[in-house]
Design an enzyme around this catalytic site. Structure first.
Site, PDB file in Angstrom:
ATOM      1  N   HIS A  34       0.874  -1.176   0.000  1.00 47.44           N
ATOM      2  CA  HIS A  34       0.000   0.000   0.000  1.00 47.44           C
ATOM      3  C   HIS A  34       0.908   1.222   0.000  1.00 47.44           C
ATOM      4  O   HIS A  34       1.162   1.815   1.052  1.00 47.44           O
ATOM      5  CB  HIS A  34      -0.929  -0.011   1.214  1.00 47.44           C
ATOM      6  CG  HIS A  34      -1.991  -1.063   1.163  1.00 47.44           C
ATOM      7  ND1 HIS A  34      -3.057  -0.996   0.287  1.00 47.44           N
ATOM      8  CD2 HIS A  34      -2.159  -2.201   1.870  1.00 47.44           C
ATOM      9  CE1 HIS A  34      -3.844  -2.050   0.466  1.00 47.44           C
ATOM     10  NE2 HIS A  34      -3.314  -2.796   1.409  1.00 47.44           N
TER      11      HIS A  34
ATOM     12  N   PRO B 126      10.605   4.434   3.226  1.00 49.52           N
ATOM     13  CA  PRO B 126       9.638   3.646   2.466  1.00 49.52           C
ATOM     14  C   PRO B 126      10.285   2.449   1.793  1.00 49.52           C
ATOM     15  O   PRO B 126      11.521   2.339   1.740  1.00 49.52           O
ATOM     16  CB  PRO B 126       9.121   4.648   1.425  1.00 49.52           C
ATOM     17  CG  PRO B 126      10.277   5.568   1.199  1.00 49.52           C
ATOM     18  CD  PRO B 126      11.005   5.660   2.520  1.00 49.52           C
TER      19      PRO B 126
ATOM     20  N   GLU C 192       3.612  -4.473  12.675  1.00 48.25           N
ATOM     21  CA  GLU C 192       2.420  -4.985  12.003  1.00 48.25           C
ATOM     22  C   GLU C 192       2.942  -5.889  10.898  1.00 48.25           C
ATOM     23  O   GLU C 192       3.456  -5.424   9.886  1.00 48.25           O
ATOM     24  CB  GLU C 192       1.572  -3.830  11.456  1.00 48.25           C
ATOM     25  CG  GLU C 192       0.116  -4.196  11.226  1.00 48.25           C
ATOM     26  CD  GLU C 192      -0.093  -4.995   9.947  1.00 48.25           C
ATOM     27  OE1 GLU C 192      -0.201  -6.245  10.054  1.00 48.25           O
ATOM     28  OE2 GLU C 192      -0.125  -4.397   8.883  1.00 48.25           O
TER      29      GLU C 192
ATOM     30  N   ARG D 116      -2.337  -8.144   0.550  1.00 50.39           N
ATOM     31  CA  ARG D 116      -2.717  -7.460   1.785  1.00 50.39           C
ATOM     32  C   ARG D 116      -2.494  -8.433   2.937  1.00 50.39           C
ATOM     33  O   ARG D 116      -2.794  -9.616   2.816  1.00 50.39           O
ATOM     34  CB  ARG D 116      -4.194  -7.046   1.762  1.00 50.39           C
ATOM     35  CG  ARG D 116      -4.519  -5.964   0.746  1.00 50.39           C
ATOM     36  CD  ARG D 116      -5.995  -5.649   0.773  1.00 50.39           C
ATOM     37  NE  ARG D 116      -6.786  -6.807   0.355  1.00 50.39           N
ATOM     38  CZ  ARG D 116      -8.102  -6.912   0.500  1.00 50.39           C
ATOM     39  NH1 ARG D 116      -8.765  -5.954   1.103  1.00 50.39           N
ATOM     40  NH2 ARG D 116      -8.739  -7.968   0.072  1.00 50.39           N
ATOM     41  N   CYS D 117      -2.008  -7.922   4.044  1.00 46.87           N
ATOM     42  CA  CYS D 117      -1.848  -8.805   5.193  1.00 46.87           C
ATOM     43  C   CYS D 117      -3.199  -9.325   5.656  1.00 46.87           C
ATOM     44  O   CYS D 117      -3.282 -10.387   6.280  1.00 46.87           O
ATOM     45  CB  CYS D 117      -1.126  -8.085   6.331  1.00 46.87           C
ATOM     46  SG  CYS D 117      -1.877  -6.531   6.824  1.00 46.87           S
TER      47      CYS D 117
ATOM     48  N   GLU E 248       1.910 -17.710   4.767  1.00 45.53           N
ATOM     49  CA  GLU E 248       1.184 -16.645   4.074  1.00 45.53           C
ATOM     50  C   GLU E 248       1.554 -16.638   2.595  1.00 45.53           C
ATOM     51  O   GLU E 248       2.730 -16.578   2.238  1.00 45.53           O
ATOM     52  CB  GLU E 248       1.517 -15.293   4.696  1.00 45.53           C
ATOM     53  CG  GLU E 248       0.821 -14.133   4.022  1.00 45.53           C
ATOM     54  CD  GLU E 248       1.185 -12.787   4.639  1.00 45.53           C
ATOM     55  OE1 GLU E 248       0.355 -11.872   4.577  1.00 45.53           O
ATOM     56  OE2 GLU E 248       2.307 -12.668   5.171  1.00 45.53           O
TER      57      GLU E 248
ATOM     58  N   ARG F  10     -12.374  -2.636   8.072  1.00 40.11           N
ATOM     59  CA  ARG F  10     -12.201  -1.693   9.175  1.00 40.11           C
ATOM     60  C   ARG F  10     -12.327  -0.291   8.616  1.00 40.11           C
ATOM     61  O   ARG F  10     -12.446  -0.098   7.406  1.00 40.11           O
ATOM     62  CB  ARG F  10     -10.836  -1.873   9.842  1.00 40.11           C
ATOM     63  CG  ARG F  10      -9.640  -1.553   8.944  1.00 40.11           C
ATOM     64  CD  ARG F  10      -8.342  -1.944   9.631  1.00 40.11           C
ATOM     65  NE  ARG F  10      -7.159  -1.532   8.914  1.00 40.11           N
ATOM     66  CZ  ARG F  10      -6.593  -2.199   7.925  1.00 40.11           C
ATOM     67  NH1 ARG F  10      -7.154  -3.329   7.496  1.00 40.11           N
ATOM     68  NH2 ARG F  10      -5.484  -1.773   7.336  1.00 40.11           N
TER      69      ARG F  10
END
Length: 480
Positions: free
Chosen positions: A159, A182, A254, A287-288, A382, A443
């Site tokens: 993202h 970044p 995270e 995406r996580c 994952e 969310r």
């Protein structure tokens, strides 16, 4: 009418030390994962630049009022709204994400700036009367939040705008100086956001952005004892390495997710299929909180799979710049090859590819896989891509046990019309988030977000929780 999109202008960007450009002979080339087109270049920082950024942050000495912080964030929101298409196209150019996903991300980042601006006006201080016990005095204790001296934010590729906003905006809202590092895979959008914040009136000493060799930038930022907080989003391996190296400071991690979507036999079938497809394929599955495992009660398994196959046909994979494309590339060809290998290993164990699975460079088709063994790599670890592995479960208890069986504990979703079963899932899934009749990742940008186990330290992100992390609580008392 042509189906091709005119190339974007190639950007030549640099990092910034308190608003001053980094001057360096060595530059990083950032290329589109879709066609290799040069999206831009970034001047790389050195150890000297990193030391200068730390010194600038520590000497910032800027104590903006709540309203001044609000004004900066609100102006940045307005500027982002005016340039939303420019930012969306830049996200697509450097990440390969479909333009529709990039536009959605700009909207999310705009929300982050908006919520952070509003929260900057609030005071969550408390007051305690001291005369409530025989040992008490006629005094009152007050609490207030103070900014940290310096924070470091390290952001991932998936993202390029929103993850950066989620770290910088709370820091600005609290008055904490921050240095941003970044991802080297998608740095252009991050640097553009920093420039936008300067334009919005942010005192330059409050924000620096650097990109460079790990040993000269990231490792220095993480280990420097003068940095009071490191906020990192990314892989488990790197996150745990940071935790070991950071020393005596706050660390917000995270990390990854292996998020299940549980579909019970009483579920609304059309809703379940839509959630499975959206959760698995949006953002190219990168995406996580993406759906990584679809756990379907065996009584409806076959019906669900057939409907998911049909739904998957709607997710056109291709040129990310075209509006009809729903799934762009993953971040690069090695990532796509890894996913291809994960599928092949599952097939070798008896799994079946029901649709998709073809790869062209960094572009991987949305893929439905059935009969996936519970010990397959794509189930245990994952898989960061547009894969939809479907696994049969006997009942809710079996689903919850399987959902909890991996090293991760980030997000989850359950599709059911039975409130008792929904509450059972909420109570028994060991995840940071449990969503009922919604994708695991649902969310809003101000709500708490974070996981347990290998998904993070249990420290929540989201604008409000992040602002707490970027501050410390000062207590003082007065005669009363």
């Amino acid at each position: 009418m042509s189906n091709t999109i005119a190339p974007e202008a190639t950007l030549s960007l640099t990092g910034y030390i308190a608003g001053q450009p980094v001057h360096a002979a060595q530059v990083l080339e950032v290329r589109s994962p879709y066609d290799g087109r040069l999206a831009g270049t970034v001047a790389l920082a050195s150890r000297r630049d990193t030391d200068a950024a730390i010194a600038a942050g520590l000497s910032a000495g800027v104590r903006q009022t709540r309203y001044e912080r609000f004004a900066v964030l609100d102006k940045a929101r307005q500027l982002l709204e005016e340039r939303k298409e420019e930012f969306a196209r830049l996200i697509t150019s450097e990440s390969g994400l479909a333009i529709r996903e990039a536009r959605y991300e700009v909207g999310r980042a705009r929300d982050v700036l908006h919520f952070a601006a509003l929260e900057s006006l609030k005071d969550d201080g408390q007051i305690f009367s001291c005369d409530i016990s025989p040992q008490g005095k006629a005094r009152k204790i007050f609490t207030t939040r103070e900014p940290l001296t310096l924070a470091v934010a390290i952001t991932p590729f998936n993202h390029p705008l929103n993850q950066v906003a989620h770290k910088i905006a709370p820091a600005i809202a609290t008055g904490t100086p921050v240095i941003l590092k970044p991802s080297e895979k998608t740095p252009l959008t991050a640097i553009r956001l920093v420039e936008l914040l300067y334009e919005a009136g942010l005192p330059p000493a409050m924000l620096s952005v650097l990109l460079g060799p790990t040993a000269e930038v990231a490792e220095v930022l993480v280990t420097d004892p003068r940095v009071e907080l490191v906020s990192f989003t990314g892989s488990v391996a790197v996150g745990k390495h940071i935790a070991k190296q950071a020393g005596y400071k706050k660390v917000i991690l995270e990390l990854g997710g292996n998020d299940p979507l549980i579909v019970l036999e009483d579920a609304d079938m059309d809703l379940a299929v839509t959630l499975a497809a959206e959760g698995s394929y949006r953002n190219s599955g990168q995406r996580c909180t993406a759906v990584k495992r679809i756990l379907v009660q065996e009584s409806i398994h076959n019906q669900f799979v057939e409907k998911l196959i049909e739904k998957t046909k709607e997710y056109l994979a291709g040129d990310p710049h075209l509006p009809e494309t729903r799934v762009g590339t993953v971040i690069d060809e090695p990532a796509a090859k890894y996913l291809e290998d994960v599928v092949a290993k599952a097939v070798a164990q008896g799994a079946k590819v029901r649709i998709g699975g073809r790869r062209n460079g960094a572009l991987l088709e949305p893929t439905v896989i059935t009969d996936v063994p519970r010990n397959a790599q794509m189930v245990v670890q994952e898989s960061f891509g547009p894969l939809a592995p479907v696994i049969k479960v006997r009942d809710l208890e079996d689903a919850v046990q399987l959902a909890n069986s991996t090293a991760y504990g980030l997000s989850s979703g359950i599709v059911t019309k039975d409130m008792e079963k929904a509450l059972y899932a909420v109570k028994n899934l060991r995840m940071g988030t449990v969503n009922i009749n919604e994708v695991p990742g649902y969310r809003i940008e101000s709500s708490p977000f974070g996981g347990i186990k290998d998904s993070g330290l249990g420290i929540k992100e989201g604008v409000i929780e992040a602002m707490k992390c970027f501050t410390y609580v000062k207590t003082f008392s007065l005669p009363w």
